[in-house]
Design a protein around this motif. Structure first.
Motif, PDB file in Angstrom:
ATOM      1  N   GLU A  15       0.829  -1.202   0.000  1.00 17.30           N
ATOM      2  CA  GLU A  15       0.000   0.000   0.000  1.00 17.30           C
ATOM      3  C   GLU A  15       0.864   1.252   0.000  1.00 17.30           C
ATOM      4  OE1 GLU A  15      -1.540  -0.803   3.899  1.00 17.30           O
ATOM      5  OE2 GLU A  15      -0.613   1.017   4.621  1.00 17.30           O
ATOM      6  N   PRO A  16       0.321   2.350  -0.505  1.00 13.45           N
ATOM      7  CA  PRO A  16       1.075   3.588  -0.440  1.00 13.45           C
ATOM      8  C   PRO A  16       1.243   4.002   1.018  1.00 13.45           C
ATOM      9  CG  PRO A  16      -1.170   4.001  -1.168  1.00 13.45           C
ATOM     10  CD  PRO A  16      -0.995   2.522  -1.104  1.00 13.45           C
ATOM     11  N   ALA A  17       2.291   4.796   1.271  1.00 10.83           N
ATOM     12  CA  ALA A  17       2.578   5.182   2.647  1.00 10.83           C
ATOM     13  C   ALA A  17       1.661   6.318   3.090  1.00 10.83           C
ATOM     14  CB  ALA A  17       4.046   5.573   2.775  1.00 10.83           C
ATOM     15  N   GLY A  18       0.395   6.152   2.914  1.00 11.82           N
ATOM     16  CA  GLY A  18      -0.555   7.151   3.359  1.00 11.82           C
ATOM     17  C   GLY A  18      -0.953   6.882   4.794  1.00 11.82           C
ATOM     18  N   ARG A  19      -2.139   7.204   5.177  1.00  9.07           N
ATOM     19  CA  ARG A  19      -2.522   6.995   6.565  1.00  9.07           C
ATOM     20  C   ARG A  19      -3.928   6.398   6.596  1.00  9.07           C
ATOM     21  NH1 ARG A  19      -0.450  10.040  10.859  1.00  9.07           N
ATOM     22  NH2 ARG A  19       1.263  10.183   9.434  1.00  9.07           N
ATOM     23  N   PRO A  20      -4.068   5.108   6.225  1.00 15.29           N
ATOM     24  CA  PRO A  20      -5.402   4.501   6.204  1.00 15.29           C
ATOM     25  C   PRO A  20      -5.996   4.486   7.614  1.00 15.29           C
ATOM     26  CG  PRO A  20      -3.749   3.037   5.251  1.00 15.29           C
ATOM     27  CD  PRO A  20      -3.032   4.157   5.901  1.00 15.29           C
ATOM     28  N   HIS A  21      -7.298   4.569   7.673  1.00 20.14           N
ATOM     29  CA  HIS A  21      -7.976   4.541   8.954  1.00 20.14           C
ATOM     30  C   HIS A  21      -7.829   3.167   9.576  1.00 20.14           C
ATOM     31  CE1 HIS A  21     -10.672   5.623  12.064  1.00 20.14           C
ATOM     32  NE2 HIS A  21     -11.596   4.766  11.708  1.00 20.14           N
ATOM     33  N   ALA A  22      -7.649   3.146  10.897  1.00 16.71           N
ATOM     34  CA  ALA A  22      -7.331   1.897  11.573  1.00 16.71           C
ATOM     35  C   ALA A  22      -8.567   1.062  11.888  1.00 16.71           C
ATOM     36  CB  ALA A  22      -6.568   2.191  12.858  1.00 16.71           C
ATOM     37  N   GLY A  23      -9.731   1.636  11.779  1.00 18.38           N
ATOM     38  CA  GLY A  23     -10.921   0.946  12.261  1.00 18.38           C
ATOM     39  C   GLY A  23     -11.598   0.067  11.243  1.00 18.38           C
ATOM     40  N   SER A  24     -10.833  -0.429  10.290  1.00 18.81           N
ATOM     41  CA  SER A  24     -11.454  -1.199   9.221  1.00 18.81           C
ATOM     42  C   SER A  24     -11.711  -2.629   9.623  1.00 18.81           C
ATOM     43  CB  SER A  24     -10.559  -1.167   7.982  1.00 18.81           C
ATOM     44  OG  SER A  24      -9.349  -1.824   8.286  1.00 18.81           O
ATOM     45  N   GLY A  25     -11.243  -3.039  10.770  1.00 18.46           N
ATOM     46  CA  GLY A  25     -11.452  -4.417  11.204  1.00 18.46           C
ATOM     47  C   GLY A  25     -10.257  -5.287  10.925  1.00 18.46           C
ATOM     48  N   ARG A  26      -9.376  -4.848  10.123  1.00 18.90           N
ATOM     49  CA  ARG A  26      -8.105  -5.547   9.946  1.00 18.90           C
ATOM     50  C   ARG A  26      -7.009  -4.587  10.393  1.00 18.90           C
ATOM     51  NH1 ARG A  26      -5.921  -7.313   5.755  1.00 18.90           N
ATOM     52  NH2 ARG A  26      -5.290  -9.264   6.689  1.00 18.90           N
ATOM     53  N   TYR A  27      -6.126  -5.039  11.200  1.00 23.03           N
ATOM     54  CA  TYR A  27      -5.166  -4.133  11.841  1.00 23.03           C
ATOM     55  C   TYR A  27      -3.738  -4.289  11.323  1.00 23.03           C
ATOM     56  CZ  TYR A  27      -9.092  -3.533  14.963  1.00 23.03           C
ATOM     57  OH  TYR A  27     -10.332  -3.270  15.456  1.00 23.03           O
ATOM     58  N   ILE A  28      -3.399  -5.501  10.858  1.00 19.24           N
ATOM     59  CA  ILE A  28      -2.036  -5.679  10.364  1.00 19.24           C
ATOM     60  C   ILE A  28      -1.857  -4.846   9.102  1.00 19.24           C
ATOM     61  CG2 ILE A  28      -0.403  -7.355   9.402  1.00 19.24           C
ATOM     62  CD1 ILE A  28      -1.760  -9.473  11.196  1.00 19.24           C
ATOM     63  N   GLY A  29      -0.772  -4.092   9.081  1.00 20.19           N
ATOM     64  CA  GLY A  29      -0.506  -3.241   7.926  1.00 20.19           C
ATOM     65  C   GLY A  29      -1.054  -1.838   8.073  1.00 20.19           C
ATOM     66  N   GLN A  30      -1.699  -1.564   9.196  1.00 21.28           N
ATOM     67  CA  GLN A  30      -2.329  -0.250   9.393  1.00 21.28           C
ATOM     68  C   GLN A  30      -1.521   0.614  10.349  1.00 21.28           C
ATOM     69  OE1 GLN A  30      -5.476   0.323   7.858  1.00 21.28           O
ATOM     70  NE2 GLN A  30      -5.085  -1.646   6.894  1.00 21.28           N
ATOM     71  N   ARG A  31      -1.681   1.926  10.180  1.00 22.94           N
ATOM     72  CA  ARG A  31      -1.047   2.882  11.096  1.00 22.94           C
ATOM     73  C   ARG A  31      -1.927   3.054  12.326  1.00 22.94           C
ATOM     74  NH1 ARG A  31       2.995   5.861   8.181  1.00 22.94           N
ATOM     75  NH2 ARG A  31       2.930   5.077   6.057  1.00 22.94           N
ATOM     76  N   VAL A  32      -1.908   2.013  13.144  1.00 25.85           N
ATOM     77  CA  VAL A  32      -2.737   2.007  14.344  1.00 25.85           C
ATOM     78  C   VAL A  32      -2.061   2.853  15.417  1.00 25.85           C
ATOM     79  CG1 VAL A  32      -3.593   0.502  16.164  1.00 25.85           C
ATOM     80  CG2 VAL A  32      -3.676  -0.252  13.792  1.00 25.85           C
ATOM     81  N   ARG A  33      -2.866   3.542  16.204  1.00 25.70           N
ATOM     82  CA  ARG A  33      -2.347   4.383  17.290  1.00 25.70           C
ATOM     83  C   ARG A  33      -1.624   3.516  18.329  1.00 25.70           C
ATOM     84  NH1 ARG A  33      -5.141   9.692  19.156  1.00 25.70           N
ATOM     85  NH2 ARG A  33      -4.387   9.924  21.305  1.00 25.70           N
ATOM     86  N   ARG A  34      -0.537   4.015  18.859  1.00 27.23           N
ATOM     87  CA  ARG A  34       0.282   3.203  19.759  1.00 27.23           C
ATOM     88  C   ARG A  34      -0.333   3.084  21.151  1.00 27.23           C
ATOM     89  NH1 ARG A  34       6.391   3.610  20.296  1.00 27.23           N
ATOM     90  NH2 ARG A  34       5.734   5.103  21.879  1.00 27.23           N
TER      91      ARG A  34
END
Lengths: 926, 166
Positions: A15-34
């Motif tokens: 995926e592009p290095a953008g900032r997809p929303h984390a709440g999509s139900g899949r978390y691996i690969g996402q910029r989830v809040r620490r």
């Protein structure tokens, strides 16, 4: 176990290095809040200095003020009388513990190593005595009153000193701490090197580095009962510390609990306890009160183990097409007096050509003892391999007249070449440096840059492009005692929330976040419902924590495996309760449904509650509860690859380097959290920039450290670091989850990328000697001997060949290009004769003077005049190069030896001033 | 050592304490007052980790003596978030932009940002970056800190900005 379906987020890295929303139900690969941020941002973290125990006392150390000598006596009487002092210990008091100061590999030291100095001191800052007092200030007051009588000896400070100086350790024949390879270059290899169309002999000198975590070292020790011991300590793995302390002290392992919830950076320094921490542990065992020692920054800079001081000569033979033919490396590293491992860094040679098609390589590698602080790891301890290889390749490209990118393309191992083995027999299956390079070039227009560079040169501005590629061994397991797999333990609690216990450790790595992403993803629960516990040796199983870029790869794999076991168990129970098949169970954000039966639906938490509390409703033979664990043993080694580019401008008037752009194109496989990965890479790159431009632990000739504060040891600040751009390749590895490690890469590839950019910018002045850090002073010494106005750049790559240049005396480098004489050189008379306004830059300040030169053949005569008077001299001239000596009586009798070179209307060079060292001379025609 | 009585306000609460003259404000805040969010990274005024707000200004608490804080109004990182737990905009922005890793330098960075933004202050990006040059971070390479600065400046000037990564 390497089935593709186990690889998390198959397209996560693409995926592009953008900032997809984390709440999509899949978390691996996402910029989830620490998960770590809430406590750290509000001052609620728990660092070791935040621990206070009832009855706790404080420790300060008496440290050696000399680098080498015998201890004749220690007088504690006055110090003991200070009110508030409880005890003062020397090594004599601790000797009966017989501590075995083990290495990271849990091997006994090669030389006698004790927590406190044992009759001799071997570096400035070595702890000699330990004071226990009511408070740290009182302990320091008392420490300053301990009188130690020393018989000082001349120290061995540098690698050169170590080669010829007296052994640091009594009983040793020499100062060699470790050695591997061939003393003499093999005849066949020598023939290959000497017979090659091009032989590059490239030398790199790397300064000593302080790891400088923002939190210094520290420990709180509490003895609880006869055997139990609780340690709060700055570390990189509580489990490794517990194992180390157990073995080093011979204590029962079950009695030791190590807690390290928050640690403010490690970078290799905090792998395991060393002298001070061990001394405090022993003192607590003796004194039976909880003790705290928090290293202050002065102690950290003069007495915490350090890294990287090394030098290497790499010979590289190439044919006329730039293809690699053979190579030899001669490497030395300063081990200091008491290294955490007697190290000759064999990994440098294992990896130096691993990513390149190199037919033949030989080496000699040595570690040297010296009267300095001991050697320890620092992010990418073997990084010299990339630094010297990538800078040597750019030197070769300039010498042969090949584009440095093309030179790499012709020699890098590509995916098509694999599987193969390296010249050091390293099996390679899926390294991608060549692919990373192409992705990098897609993101950076080299041709446009070269046009910009040429235009800038015409304005007297020096832009440079540096490119480097590398591979890095990550997630290693199985070859070294302490480098093991990882255990993941995970439960779905009766509340439906998920709790995991891991042996990961974060000194900023964010492992509680990335592991929670995996559990949430694989179990189908919200990320917010997952808690990962780590940082406590009483939880989880053994692992070395943060070391060798391993946690994402190995702990990530363990988390996937444990989660999948637990998910299968949960689905079995859910299918039983909902009277359907396991395959029909759908878990969706807290609800469990049956595929095709919308009315069959139960809250996730209800099923979890039944698993624990209603045994009668469980399937036959079903183990009550919802718990699983898995210890994941990954492949022996997982490689990450990268190619980086950076653009700099070097100010020819000041020697300052400004970084204009930096692109990191890396392949760390499947990415769990791009923000975490980019954070790791950026942090490593920033450290590399510090290595190349700023940081240096220096010693004087007596072994006194010269960088004892952050005003002397220059860490990069925000203005020194550019904004990095990232390109992720995402080639899944063969480990479960497909991840590749990313902890150390930036610190490895950053240095050659930046050095290459500086060397490219300053190519008109000759080769930049790679003697880190490349301070403005060093760069100016190369720049200022030149007449820049005559230089134009039409074709960067043929510049050296087309425009032979003379390297000034002060900047002569082993890798400097040959300097043929111009065909019709003007006479010395025309170049030199006349009056010159010159400035001698002495340590006391600049001294202005007028120089008058007259040449006759190769003879030189003249005078220097200044407000203090006029002094005549005679000397010699060779073309545009002058040499003459002046004998002076003030401030003392010394001979000033001038070596100058004239270029056009400018003159530059140096003046050797006896014991005062060298001073730069610059000037112009009067 | 002689002791001196000081009275001061920390995070809205009145404190009275007897302190030795040589005790730094950072040690007093950590050890006497219990605000361990004040981190001591260098103890000589370079790293900025110990920064707190004293009478509205960002101050390195390791370079100030506790006795000098007599009568002062001090805010530490513990006093920044709402009592109910809602993060201060600076804290929220730092989390959104991955401005921290190990978190040791973070309290100081957050306090300088908080002192220079909000309440009608209109710092330029350059001014805020300049202020950040007094804070050393060994983990992040300052990437998220730079993004957070940009976002905070935009918020203060009412502009919107995409704070995303490169």
């Amino acid at each position: 176990m390497n089935a593709p379906d186990r690889r998390a987020g198959a397209n996560a890295g693409a995926e592009p290095a953008g900032r997809p929303h984390a709440g999509s139900g899949r978390y691996i690969g996402q910029r989830v809040r620490r998960k770590e941020d809430a406590r750290l941002l509000t001052g609620r973290g728990q660092f070791v200095d935040d621990i206070a125990l009832p009855g706790m006392l404080h420790v300060a150390f008496v440290r050696s003020p000399i680098a080498r000598g015998r201890i004749l006596g220690i007088d504690l009487d006055v110090a003991r009388d200070v009110p508030g002092v409880h005890a003062i210990y020397t090594q004599q008091d601790l000797a009966h513990f017989n501590v075995d100061m083990l290495s990271f590999y849990l091997v006994s030291p090669e030389v006698e190593t004790t927590p406190l100095a044992n009759g001799r001191v071997a570096y400035v800052g070595e702890p000699v005595a330990l004071v226990i007092a009511d408070s740290r200030p009182i302990a320091e007051d008392a420490a300053s009153l301990v009188v130690v009588d020393y018989a000082e000896e001349d120290p061995v400070v540098t690698i050169d000193d170590a080669r010829s100086g007296p052994p640091v350790h009594p009983g040793c024949d020499d100062n060699i701490a470790a050695e591997m390879g061939e003393q003499e270059i093999d005849e066949d290899l020598q023939a290959l090197l000497e017979g090659a169309p091009h032989l590059i002999r490239h030398r790199v000198v790397h300064q000593r580095i302080s790891q400088s975590p923002m939190e210094t070292r520290g420990v709180v020790v509490s003895r609880e009962g006869a055997e139990e011991l609780t340690l709060y300590i700055t570390c990189q793995s509580p489990h490794l510390v517990a194992r180390w302390v157990s073995l080093a002290l011979g204590l029962p392992p079950g009695a030791i609990r190590v807690i390290a919830k928050d640690v403010g950076g490690g970078f290799g320094l905090k792998n395991h306890p060393w002298k001070e921490e061990t001394a405090v542990i022993l003192a607590a065992l003796m004194f039976n009160r909880p003790l705290k020692w928090i290293e202050d920054r002065y102690e950290n800079l003069i007495a915490a183990n350090q890294a990287r001081e090394q030098e290497m000569v790499l010979q590289v033979a190439l044919d006329d097409d730039g293809r690699l033919l053979a190579s030899h490396g001669d490497y030395s590293v300063n081990n200091g007096a008491f290294p955490q491992l007697s190290e000759c860094n064999i990994a440098v040679h294992m990896f130096v050509w691993a990513a390149y098609r190199m037919p033949r390589y030989g080496f000699l590698t040595r570690g040297w003892y010296s009267n300095t602080i001991g050697y320890a790891a620092y992010r990418g301890p073997w990084a010299m391999e990339s630094l010297i290889r990538e800078t040597a390749l750019d030197v070769a490209a300039r010498r042969i007249g090949i584009d440095p990118i093309e030179l790499r393309r012709r020699n890098l191992v590509t995916l098509q070449d694999q599987p193969t083995t390296s010249c050091m027999d390293l099996p390679l299956e899926d390294i991608t440096p060549a692919e990373c390079l192409e992705k990098l070039l897609a993101a950076f227009d080299v041709a446009a840059f070269r046009r910009e560079q040429a235009a800038a040169r015409k304005e007297g501005r020096y832009l440079g492009l540096g490119i480097a590629t590398y591979i890095e061994p990550t997630g290693a397991a199985g070859a070294i005692t302490t480098m093991t797999g990882e255990l993941a333990q995970v439960r779905i609690e009766p509340t439906g929330k998920v709790t995991a216990t891991m042996s990961t450790h974060s000194q900023g790595h964010g492992t509680a976040t990335t592991m929670a992403q995996i559990f949430a993803d694989r179990l189908g629960v919200p990320y917010e419902d997952v808690t990962v516990f780590e940082g406590d040796s009483s939880r989880g199983g053994f692992s070395p924590g943060a070391a060798g870029s391993r946690q994402g790869v190995i702990a990530g794999g363990a988390a996937i495996m444990a989660a999948d076991l637990l998910a299968a168990k949960f689905r079995q129970l859910a299918a039983h309760l909902l009277d359907t098949s396991v395959d029909a169970i759908v878990i969706d954000e807290g609800m469990v449904r049956v595929d095709g039966a919308p009315d069959k639906c139960r809250p996730f938490a209800d099923i979890a509650c039944i698993a624990y509390g209603e045994p009668d409703r469980l399937p036959p033979g079903f183990e009550a509860g919802l718990e699983a664990q898995y210890r994941y043993q990954p492949p022996p080694m997982t490689f990450s690859s990268a190619a980086n580019a950076c653009v700099v401008e070097v100010d020819a008037d000041t020697g300052f380097v400004r970084i204009l752009r930096w692109i990191s194109s890396e392949d760390c496989g499947n990415v769990i959290n791009p923000a975490v990965v980019e954070g790791q890479i950026a942090g490593g790159l920033a450290q590399a920039i510090g290595m190349v431009l700023l940081e240096e632990v220096r010693f004087d000739a007596r072994g006194n450290p010269l960088a004892a504060t952050y005003k002397d040891y220059h860490l990069p600040a925000i203005a020194d670091i550019p904004e990095f751009e990232f390109v992720h390749a995402g080639t899944a590895s063969q480990s479960v989850g497909g991840m590749r490690g990313c902890g150390e890469g930036g610190a490895i590839i950053g240095a050659p990328t930046l050095v290459n950019a500086i060397a490219d910018a300053l190519a008109p002045f000759g080769e930049v000697p790679v003697d880190l850090p490349l301070t403005p002073t060093k760069l100016l010494s190369l720049i200022e001997g030149r007449d820049l106005s005559a230089k134009t750049v039409d074709d960067q790559h043929h510049f050296i060949a087309d425009h032979p240049v003379t390297v000034p005396v002060s900047a002569a480098a082993e890798s400097a290009p040959q300097a043929p004489q111009p065909a019709a050189a003007p006479t010395a008379e025309a170049l030199v004769d006349g009056d010159w306004k010159m400035v001698l830059s002495t340590p006391m300040g600049p001294q202005e003077m007028t120089g008058h030169f007259e040449t006759r053949g190769q003879a030189l005569a003249g005078y220097l005049s200044s407000p203090e008077g006029q002094m005549d001299f005679t000397g010699s001239v060779d073309g545009a190069n002058l040499k003459f000596d002046l004998k002076v009586d003030k401030p003392m009798k010394i001979t000033l030896k001038y070596t100058l070179a004239v270029t056009g209307d400018k003159i530059a060079g140096k003046c050797k001033m006896g014991i005062f060292g060298s001073a730069k001379v610059t000037g112009q025609r009067a | 050592m002689s002791k001196h009585t000081i009275e001061l306000t920390i995070n809205g609460l009145r404190h009275t304490a007897d302190v030795e003259a040589r005790v730094s404000l950072s040690d007093f805040l950590r050890e006497d007052a219990g605000y361990t969010g004040v981190h001591v990274g260098c103890d000589h005024g370079v790293c900025g980790a110990c920064t707190v707000i004293v009478d509205g200004k960002a101050v390195r608490s390791c370079l100030m003596l506790a006795v000098q804080a007599h009568g002062a109004d001090i805010t530490t990182v513990e006093g920044l978030a709402e009592p109910g737990g809602a993060l201060h905009p600076v804290q929220e922005t730092m989390a959104q932009e991955y401005g921290l890793q190990c978190g040791f330098c973070t309290p100081g960075i957050v306090m300088t940002m908080a002192a220079l933004t909000g309440e009608g202050k209109r710092p330029t990006e350059e001014q805020l970056i300049d202020a950040m040059s007094g804070h050393l971070c060994r983990c992040t390479g300052y990437q998220g800190i730079r993004r957070a600065v940009r976002k905070l400046v935009a918020a203060d000037t009412g502009e919107t900005v995409d704070g995303g990564a490169a």
